[in-house]
Design a protein around this motif. Structure first.
Motif, PDB file in Angstrom:
ATOM      1  N   PRO A 108       0.802  -1.226   0.000  1.00  0.00           N
ATOM      2  CA  PRO A 108       0.000   0.000   0.000  1.00  0.00           C
ATOM      3  C   PRO A 108       0.834   1.276   0.000  1.00  0.00           C
ATOM      4  N   ARG A 109       1.969   1.274   0.710  1.00  0.00           N
ATOM      5  CA  ARG A 109       2.817   2.472   0.749  1.00  0.00           C
ATOM      6  C   ARG A 109       3.263   2.871  -0.650  1.00  0.00           C
ATOM      7  N   MET A 115       0.212   6.028  -7.313  1.00  0.00           N
ATOM      8  CA  MET A 115      -1.083   6.458  -7.852  1.00  0.00           C
ATOM      9  C   MET A 115      -1.266   7.964  -7.674  1.00  0.00           C
ATOM     10  N   THR A 116      -0.809   8.507  -6.555  1.00  0.00           N
ATOM     11  CA  THR A 116      -0.878   9.949  -6.330  1.00  0.00           C
ATOM     12  C   THR A 116      -0.129  10.681  -7.433  1.00  0.00           C
ATOM     13  N   GLN A 117       1.051  10.164  -7.752  1.00  0.00           N
ATOM     14  CA  GLN A 117       1.883  10.751  -8.816  1.00  0.00           C
ATOM     15  C   GLN A 117       1.214  10.573 -10.187  1.00  0.00           C
ATOM     16  N   ASN A 118       0.788   9.337 -10.496  1.00  0.00           N
ATOM     17  CA  ASN A 118       0.226   9.030 -11.820  1.00  0.00           C
ATOM     18  C   ASN A 118      -1.044   9.815 -12.115  1.00  0.00           C
ATOM     19  N   VAL A 142       1.883   3.520   6.901  1.00  0.00           N
ATOM     20  CA  VAL A 142       1.592   3.860   5.513  1.00  0.00           C
ATOM     21  C   VAL A 142       1.486   5.377   5.374  1.00  0.00           C
ATOM     22  N   SER A 143       0.784   6.004   6.315  1.00  0.00           N
ATOM     23  CA  SER A 143       0.596   7.453   6.214  1.00  0.00           C
ATOM     24  C   SER A 143       1.928   8.201   6.341  1.00  0.00           C
ATOM     25  N   ASN A 144       2.799   7.776   7.279  1.00  0.00           N
ATOM     26  CA  ASN A 144       4.115   8.422   7.400  1.00  0.00           C
ATOM     27  C   ASN A 144       4.911   8.285   6.113  1.00  0.00           C
ATOM     28  N   VAL A 147       3.449  10.684   3.492  1.00  0.00           N
ATOM     29  CA  VAL A 147       3.790  12.080   3.789  1.00  0.00           C
ATOM     30  C   VAL A 147       5.218  12.377   3.325  1.00  0.00           C
ATOM     31  N   GLN A 148       6.104  11.423   3.519  1.00  0.00           N
ATOM     32  CA  GLN A 148       7.515  11.621   3.163  1.00  0.00           C
ATOM     33  C   GLN A 148       7.765  11.552   1.655  1.00  0.00           C
ATOM     34  N   ASN A 149       6.874  10.864   0.907  1.00  0.00           N
ATOM     35  CA  ASN A 149       7.212  10.537  -0.472  1.00  0.00           C
ATOM     36  C   ASN A 149       6.301  11.088  -1.561  1.00  0.00           C
TER      37      ASN A 149
END
Length: 167
Positions: A108-109, A115-118, A142-144, A147-149
């Motif tokens: 999921p990470r 998907m956010t990028q795509n 997953v959320s951390n 946030v970092q990536n």
């Protein structure tokens, strides 16, 4: 500020079986999405990778038949469809908002970040499981990671602790 409200946004919401992600979606619908906006809401469910079981050297590993593997895959697909259907029903009152659903598989990470990028998402919304520091250290967050990536803003919605007591 009015200029920003007029912009069509793409908002990615990560959903899973947990109450936390549905609370995050509900919060997003009430506080981020306008009913008559031209926003696109992308609902993403990520199926975790299937564990691999083998019996290479006969030391207690498992070898599953293709029937069992097919049943496990069907169950995984059914869970994914159920979660996405529940999320779509929560969005039924949105008028001009386009709702897209995506089901993917993998870690999921990584999948959420990709998907956010795509999709070119303007915002990522996720629930927080509220793990303590020890559990988070072993399981990872997953959320951390997101946030970092990811390049866009990330909104992490924490589900309030229940005030009900069991008597």
């Amino acid at each position: 500020m009015a200029d920003m409200a007029a912009k069509e946004r793409k908002i990615l919401v990560a959903v899973d079986e947990g109450e936390e992600s549905m609370h995050a979606l509900s919060w997003c619908l009430k506080n981020v999405i306008s009913k008559n906006s031209k926003d696109t809401l992308a609902l993403l469910y990520v199926k975790p990778p299937r564990a691999v079981y083998t019996a290479i050297d006969g030391t207690g590993g498992y070898l599953f038949s293709s029937d069992i593997l097919a049943t496990m895959d069907k169950y995984s697909n059914d869970v994914a469809e159920c979660v996405v259907d529940k999320a779509k029903k929560m969005c039924k009152d949105l008028h001009d908002v386009k709702v897209e659903t995506r089901i993917d598989h993998g870690d999921p990470r990584d999948v959420i970040c990709e998907m956010t990028q795509n999709l070119g998402a303007d915002m990522l919304v996720m629930g927080s499981h509220g793990y303590g520091p020890i559990k988070r250290a072993f399981l990872g967050s997953v959320s951390n990671h997101c946030v970092q990536n990811v390049q866009c803003p990330v909104l992490i919605v924490k589900k309030p602790k229940s005030t009900a007591t069991n008597n």
